[in-house]
Design a protein around this motif. Structure first.
Motif, PDB file in Angstrom:
ATOM      1  N   ASP A 178       3.101  56.391  19.749  1.00  0.00           N
ATOM      2  CA  ASP A 178       2.094  55.819  18.846  1.00  0.00           C
ATOM      3  C   ASP A 178       1.454  56.924  18.015  1.00  0.00           C
ATOM      4  O   ASP A 178       1.049  57.960  18.543  1.00  0.00           O
ATOM      5  CB  ASP A 178       1.022  55.077  19.646  1.00  0.00           C
ATOM      6  N   GLU A 179       1.328  56.681  16.718  1.00  0.00           N
ATOM      7  CA  GLU A 179       0.828  57.707  15.797  1.00  0.00           C
ATOM      8  C   GLU A 179      -0.576  57.365  15.318  1.00  0.00           C
ATOM      9  O   GLU A 179      -0.866  56.237  14.938  1.00  0.00           O
ATOM     10  CB  GLU A 179       1.774  57.822  14.598  1.00  0.00           C
ATOM     11  N   ILE A 180      -1.434  58.360  15.319  1.00  0.00           N
ATOM     12  CA  ILE A 180      -2.816  58.156  14.899  1.00  0.00           C
ATOM     13  C   ILE A 180      -2.889  57.982  13.383  1.00  0.00           C
ATOM     14  O   ILE A 180      -2.160  58.616  12.627  1.00  0.00           O
ATOM     15  CB  ILE A 180      -3.698  59.344  15.366  1.00  0.00           C
ATOM     16  N   TRP A 181      -3.767  57.075  12.965  1.00  0.00           N
ATOM     17  CA  TRP A 181      -4.079  56.934  11.546  1.00  0.00           C
ATOM     18  C   TRP A 181      -5.496  56.394  11.428  1.00  0.00           C
ATOM     19  O   TRP A 181      -6.072  55.905  12.399  1.00  0.00           O
ATOM     20  CB  TRP A 181      -3.074  56.033  10.823  1.00  0.00           C
ATOM     21  N   LEU A 182      -6.074  56.516  10.232  1.00  0.00           N
ATOM     22  CA  LEU A 182      -7.482  56.181  10.021  1.00  0.00           C
ATOM     23  C   LEU A 182      -7.642  55.140   8.925  1.00  0.00           C
ATOM     24  O   LEU A 182      -6.809  55.028   8.018  1.00  0.00           O
ATOM     25  CB  LEU A 182      -8.279  57.434   9.641  1.00  0.00           C
ATOM     26  N   SER A 183      -8.737  54.399   9.020  1.00  0.00           N
ATOM     27  CA  SER A 183      -9.062  53.435   7.966  1.00  0.00           C
ATOM     28  C   SER A 183     -10.568  53.395   7.750  1.00  0.00           C
ATOM     29  O   SER A 183     -11.357  53.808   8.607  1.00  0.00           O
ATOM     30  CB  SER A 183      -8.546  52.034   8.319  1.00  0.00           C
ATOM     31  N   SER A 184     -10.954  52.886   6.585  1.00  0.00           N
ATOM     32  CA  SER A 184     -12.365  52.668   6.265  1.00  0.00           C
ATOM     33  C   SER A 184     -12.470  51.315   5.599  1.00  0.00           C
ATOM     34  O   SER A 184     -11.873  51.092   4.535  1.00  0.00           O
ATOM     35  CB  SER A 184     -12.885  53.759   5.327  1.00  0.00           C
ATOM     36  N   GLU A 185     -13.189  50.395   6.242  1.00  0.00           N
ATOM     37  CA  GLU A 185     -13.336  49.045   5.709  1.00  0.00           C
ATOM     38  C   GLU A 185     -11.982  48.432   5.368  1.00  0.00           C
ATOM     39  O   GLU A 185     -11.772  47.888   4.267  1.00  0.00           O
ATOM     40  CB  GLU A 185     -14.252  49.053   4.487  1.00  0.00           C
ATOM     41  N   ALA A 186     -11.040  48.543   6.306  1.00  0.00           N
ATOM     42  CA  ALA A 186      -9.695  47.958   6.202  1.00  0.00           C
ATOM     43  C   ALA A 186      -8.797  48.660   5.185  1.00  0.00           C
ATOM     44  O   ALA A 186      -7.689  48.193   4.906  1.00  0.00           O
ATOM     45  CB  ALA A 186      -9.767  46.465   5.878  1.00  0.00           C
ATOM     46  N   VAL A 187      -9.237  49.794   4.636  1.00  0.00           N
ATOM     47  CA  VAL A 187      -8.406  50.573   3.721  1.00  0.00           C
ATOM     48  C   VAL A 187      -7.809  51.746   4.492  1.00  0.00           C
ATOM     49  O   VAL A 187      -8.549  52.578   5.043  1.00  0.00           O
ATOM     50  CB  VAL A 187      -9.219  51.099   2.520  1.00  0.00           C
TER      51      VAL A 187
END
Length: 274
Positions: free
Chosen positions: A70-79
């Motif tokens: 599993d690879e980490i990723w980020l979002s802000s307000e579904a973006v």
């Protein structure tokens, strides 16, 4: 404030970020009570999010990771946030309303491959960073500076950047700025990227002067407007600052460029952060 003071102020810009794990991704063995606490960090505007991935993995990986792959990723307000963009650029684009700390969600599932590039650790960030510096030098000096740097110079540049050491970084980076000054000529072209939500990154060749005329920030905006409409209720930000349109591009490039030697400008609705 002297020139070094301006560069240092730009370097020292920080954004308070509140990281929270996506609760829907937590393992079944975690109850609501056991949801990991938010993590607060003060992150340099000029940095990249993957440089703190290790810390986020340690905090949230055991709770949210289902598979080792599993690879980490980020979002802000579904973006979904593109890791190759500087943190300050991402905040200026997606930090809705300028509320601080900026809440960013940490994910380990459903990596959005159609939107994000995979990031294989800090080596990928280093490769991206050095590639941008070489691209900027090609635009400014026809690659004369990078061709003269030793592997030790590149290591010092990268280490100074990732360890947030202004003096070490600028002991090498000044070569990209002082070379033209000693020859009393401006850069061949100004390295810049213009960002606007929903549009591709805008880049073109642009000299800092035409004949005896010095080009300014207004000319850069005019170039952008020749390709895209700029609504009257929008403005441009560099490092989160709305700068005077009469600011010379050469001066901006020397003092307000990111460590990758590019000017990163965001086009956003006016008043977003006031």
């Amino acid at each position: 404030m002297d020139e070094e003071g301006i560069k240092r102020k730009v370097w020292e810009g920080r954004i308070p970020v509140c990281f929270t794990v996506a609760e829907e991704e937590l393992g079944h063995n975690f109850s609501d009570v056991a949801v990991p606490e938010p993590c607060y960090m003060l992150i340099p505007r000029v940095s990249y999010f993957p440089l703190v991935y290790d810390k986020l993995e340690k905090l949230y990986g055991r709770a949210a990771k289902q598979e080792p792959s599993d690879e980490i990723w980020l979002s802000s307000e579904a973006v979904a946030l593109k890791w190759q963009y500087p943190v300050g650029v991402l905040y200026d684009l997606y930090g809705r309303g300028g509320q601080l700390p900026w809440t960013v969600t940490v994910h380990f599932k459903d990596f959005p491959e159609e939107v994000l590039l995979h990031c294989q650790g800090k080596d990928a960030v280093e490769a991206h960073f050095k590639s941008k510096i070489k691209e900027a030098d090609c635009l400014k000096h026809r690659s004369e500076i990078t061709q003269s740097l030793t592997p030790q110079d590149f290591s010092k540049l990268w280490d100074g950047f990732r360890h947030n050491n202004f003096d070490d970084f600028w002991s090498v980076n000044k070569k990209f700025m002082l070379n033209t000054r000693s020859m009393k000529e401006s850069f061949k072209s100004i390295p810049f990227c213009i960002y606007r939500d929903g549009q591709p990154v805008f880049q073109r060749l642009l000299c800092p002067s035409e004949g005896n005329s010095t080009l300014t920030l207004a000319d850069l905006v005019k170039l952008y407007c020749s390709h895209y409409d700029l609504p009257s209720d929008h403005t441009s930000l560099i490092h989160g600052i709305e700068l005077s349109p009469t600011t010379p591009l050469q001066w901006l490039s020397e003092h307000f460029s990111h460590p990758d030697n590019f000017l990163h400008m965001c086009v956003v609705p006016r008043g977003t952060y006031t």
